[in-house]
Design an enzyme around this catalytic site. Structure first.
Site, PDB file in Angstrom:
ATOM      1  N   LEU A 178       0.696 -11.003 -12.231  1.00  0.00           N
ATOM      2  CA  LEU A 178       1.788 -10.229 -12.832  1.00  0.00           C
ATOM      3  C   LEU A 178       2.446 -11.012 -13.964  1.00  0.00           C
ATOM      4  CD1 LEU A 178       3.034  -9.086  -9.345  1.00  0.00           C
ATOM      5  CD2 LEU A 178       2.110  -7.554 -11.110  1.00  0.00           C
ATOM      6  N   PRO A 179       3.239 -10.335 -14.819  1.00  0.00           N
ATOM      7  CA  PRO A 179       3.787 -11.016 -16.005  1.00  0.00           C
ATOM      8  C   PRO A 179       4.716 -12.187 -15.700  1.00  0.00           C
ATOM      9  CG  PRO A 179       3.909  -8.626 -16.281  1.00  0.00           C
ATOM     10  CD  PRO A 179       3.492  -8.880 -14.859  1.00  0.00           C
ATOM     11  N   THR A 218       1.715 -16.876 -13.758  1.00  0.00           N
ATOM     12  CA  THR A 218       2.472 -18.071 -14.149  1.00  0.00           C
ATOM     13  C   THR A 218       3.947 -17.721 -14.057  1.00  0.00           C
ATOM     14  OG1 THR A 218       0.736 -18.748 -15.678  1.00  0.00           O
ATOM     15  CG2 THR A 218       2.910 -19.736 -15.994  1.00  0.00           C
ATOM     16  N   LYS A 225       0.935 -26.506 -13.596  1.00  0.00           N
ATOM     17  CA  LYS A 225       0.619 -25.643 -14.753  1.00  0.00           C
ATOM     18  C   LYS A 225       1.613 -25.873 -15.901  1.00  0.00           C
ATOM     19  CE  LYS A 225      -0.320 -21.724 -17.063  1.00  0.00           C
ATOM     20  NZ  LYS A 225      -1.535 -21.306 -17.690  1.00  0.00           N
ATOM     21  N   LYS A 269       6.357 -18.931 -23.520  1.00  0.00           N
ATOM     22  CA  LYS A 269       6.766 -18.605 -22.140  1.00  0.00           C
ATOM     23  C   LYS A 269       6.642 -19.843 -21.254  1.00  0.00           C
ATOM     24  CE  LYS A 269       5.174 -16.342 -17.974  1.00  0.00           C
ATOM     25  NZ  LYS A 269       4.232 -15.510 -17.263  1.00  0.00           N
TER      26      LYS A 269
HETATM   27  P1  NAD Z   1      -0.601  -8.473 -18.728  1.00  0.00           P
HETATM   28  O1  NAD Z   1       0.746  -8.049 -19.151  1.00  0.00           O
HETATM   29  O2  NAD Z   1      -1.787  -8.111 -19.546  1.00  0.00           O
HETATM   30  O3  NAD Z   1      -0.887  -7.942 -17.222  1.00  0.00           O
HETATM   31  C1  NAD Z   1       0.081  -7.801 -16.224  1.00  0.00           C
HETATM   32  C2  NAD Z   1      -0.198  -6.494 -15.492  1.00  0.00           C
HETATM   33  O4  NAD Z   1       0.725  -6.352 -14.406  1.00  0.00           O
HETATM   34  C3  NAD Z   1      -0.027  -5.253 -16.381  1.00  0.00           C
HETATM   35  O5  NAD Z   1      -1.234  -4.503 -16.374  1.00  0.00           O
HETATM   36  C4  NAD Z   1       1.134  -4.500 -15.735  1.00  0.00           C
HETATM   37  O6  NAD Z   1       1.009  -3.099 -15.837  1.00  0.00           O
HETATM   38  C5  NAD Z   1       1.019  -4.967 -14.287  1.00  0.00           C
HETATM   39  N1  NAD Z   1       2.244  -4.797 -13.512  1.00  0.00           N
HETATM   40  C6  NAD Z   1       3.517  -5.144 -13.832  1.00  0.00           C
HETATM   41  N2  NAD Z   1       4.356  -4.821 -12.823  1.00  0.00           N
HETATM   42  C7  NAD Z   1       3.589  -4.268 -11.839  1.00  0.00           C
HETATM   43  C8  NAD Z   1       3.878  -3.730 -10.553  1.00  0.00           C
HETATM   44  N3  NAD Z   1       5.129  -3.688 -10.078  1.00  0.00           N
HETATM   45  N4  NAD Z   1       2.860  -3.241  -9.810  1.00  0.00           N
HETATM   46  C9  NAD Z   1       1.593  -3.269 -10.299  1.00  0.00           C
HETATM   47  N5  NAD Z   1       1.246  -3.763 -11.519  1.00  0.00           N
HETATM   48  C10 NAD Z   1       2.246  -4.258 -12.274  1.00  0.00           C
HETATM   49  O7  NAD Z   1      -0.522 -10.068 -18.521  1.00  0.00           O
HETATM   50  P2  NAD Z   1      -1.761 -11.107 -18.472  1.00  0.00           P
HETATM   51  O8  NAD Z   1      -2.071 -11.598 -19.838  1.00  0.00           O
HETATM   52  O9  NAD Z   1      -2.834 -10.523 -17.607  1.00  0.00           O
HETATM   53  O10 NAD Z   1      -1.043 -12.322 -17.701  1.00  0.00           O
HETATM   54  C11 NAD Z   1      -0.777 -12.274 -16.296  1.00  0.00           C
HETATM   55  C12 NAD Z   1      -0.223 -13.616 -15.872  1.00  0.00           C
HETATM   56  O11 NAD Z   1      -1.188 -14.641 -16.173  1.00  0.00           O
HETATM   57  C13 NAD Z   1       1.053 -14.017 -16.616  1.00  0.00           C
HETATM   58  O12 NAD Z   1       1.927 -14.630 -15.693  1.00  0.00           O
HETATM   59  C14 NAD Z   1       0.577 -14.989 -17.691  1.00  0.00           C
HETATM   60  O13 NAD Z   1       1.565 -15.927 -18.055  1.00  0.00           O
HETATM   61  C15 NAD Z   1      -0.595 -15.664 -16.975  1.00  0.00           C
HETATM   62  N6  NAD Z   1      -1.630 -16.217 -17.873  1.00  0.00           N
HETATM   63  C16 NAD Z   1      -2.094 -15.478 -18.911  1.00  0.00           C
HETATM   64  C17 NAD Z   1      -3.085 -16.021 -19.748  1.00  0.00           C
HETATM   65  C18 NAD Z   1      -3.632 -15.223 -20.919  1.00  0.00           C
HETATM   66  O14 NAD Z   1      -4.346 -15.816 -21.747  1.00  0.00           O
HETATM   67  N7  NAD Z   1      -3.364 -13.921 -21.012  1.00  0.00           N
HETATM   68  C19 NAD Z   1      -3.605 -17.291 -19.491  1.00  0.00           C
HETATM   69  C20 NAD Z   1      -3.134 -18.015 -18.389  1.00  0.00           C
HETATM   70  C21 NAD Z   1      -2.146 -17.446 -17.569  1.00  0.00           C
END
Ligand code: NAD
Length: 296
Positions: free
Chosen positions: A65-66, A94, A169, A244
């Site tokens: 999740l975000p 994260t 992390k 972030k």
């Molecule tokens: P994203 O925003 O693409 O995905 C998050 C998903 O969670 C979305 O599809 C959203 O609709 C869903 N969501 C939110 N609230 C919800 C709920 N109550 N029930 C169900 N679904 C829900 O984000 P991401 O890029 O996939 O990143 C996810 C996590 O991974 C973050 O914490 C980010 O910091 C971490 N991260 C991302 C990357 C990257 O390169 N994108 C790399 C390392 C870590």
């Protein structure tokens, strides 16, 4: 085969859920985005109607999740009241260390085993199953989490007790943010001093200034291995995500009275970069901002 609920099928979670299904697990997927849910179904997951529906009957729950507030809400509203006690909970988002510890403590009092398992590696690693997981939680939870995480990654490391995965992390990414800025401003200085940048790279990459930011992810186009710099700073690790992580690192530093002046400076510079054209760029694109004050 394990029955796994997967909540949060975004940029990262989509590929991770697909890899669990590919490894033969029964994946009950849920996201508030219908499009994300449909993609997951196309990749071998089955659609759940809600987070609560996904976790019913699951042996393990994975969340991606975000931010901390989403993690807290999903565990409080959907997971704790609907999953069977004894279910393994893995949060791969994260988030801040304090929320990770708080949620894990509540999980423990309700009879669940929980790990925080944030990842290193971006969308390509999530799709390719080559993420690195840094895991916080008790030994018995780690032992159960390891085979599930191995289906989504190339390395799974036990960092310590609850919250230790998140701590590892943000420490790593604070170091990465600071070394990337130092590498960028050094190349800018080298250019102004009349050095040929390839020659400077050949020297520094074998000398004491070497770092991952230089030799694996060089911010100068055409130098070092292929990196986002060779693609106009598109793809890779987005600058807003680096910001972030630096914000989380500064919050964590405040909470334990750690002095992190370089981390604070890195956070301030990424804040400016994101506000001046870096919001859709890779984090190494900060080289142009450092040189000219704004993104190209
Ligand atoms: P994203 O925003 O693409 O995905 C998050 C998903 O969670 C979305 O599809 C959203 O609709 C869903 N969501 C939110 N609230 C919800 C709920 N109550 N029930 C169900 N679904 C829900 O984000 P991401 O890029 O996939 O990143 C996810 C996590 O991974 C973050 O914490 C980010 O910091 C971490 N991260 C991302 C990357 C990257 O390169 N994108 C790399 C390392 C870590």
């Amino acid at each position: 085969m394990t029955t796994i609920a997967f909540i949060g099928l975004g940029n990262m979670g989509g590929g991770m859920a697909a890899n669990l299904a590919k490894a033969g697990h029964d994946v009950a997927a849920f996201d508030i985005s219908q499009a994300a849910l449909e993609t997951a179904v196309g990749n071998g997951c089955r659609a759940a109607e809600s987070g609560a529906d996904a976790v019913k009957g699951a042996e393990a729950v994975v969340t991606m999740l975000p931010a901390g507030k989403h993690v807290k809400a999903v565990y409080t509203d959907d997971v704790f009241d609907n999953a069977e006690p004894g279910t393994l909970l893995l949060d791969c988002s994260t988030i801040d260390v304090d929320t990770a510890r708080e949620v894990a403590e509540e999980a423990g009092t309700k009879g669940f085993l929980m790990v925080d398992a944030p990842v290193s590696g971006g969308i390509a690693a999530a799709n390719g199953g080559t993420l690195t997981f840094m895991v916080g939680g008790p030994d018995n939870a780690f032992a159960r989490a390891e085979p599930i995480l191995e289906a989504m990654g190339k390395a799974v490391i036990h960092a310590g007790e609850s919250g230790a995965g998140q701590a590892a992390k943000i420490c790593n990414n604070m170091l990465l943010g600071a070394t990337m800025i130092a590498t960028c401003e050094t190349f800018n200085l080298a250019r102004r001093l009349g050095l040929d940048l390839q020659t400077f790279y050949d020297i520094s990459s074998k000398a004491s200034g070497q770092s991952w930011s230089m030799t694996s992810y060089c911010p100068v186009p055409g130098i070092g291995p292929q990196s986002p710099a060779d693609n106009d700073y598109e793809g890779g690790f987005a600058a807003p995500l680096m910001l972030k992580d630096l914000k989380l690192a500064m919050e964590a530093a405040d909470s334990v009275d750690a002095r992190t002046p370089m981390g604070a400076k890195a956070r301030a510079l990424y804040e400016q970069y994101v506000a001046h054209g870096g919001d859709k760029k890779d984090f190494s694109g900060i080289i142009a901002f450092l040189e000219h004050g704004e993104s190209r």
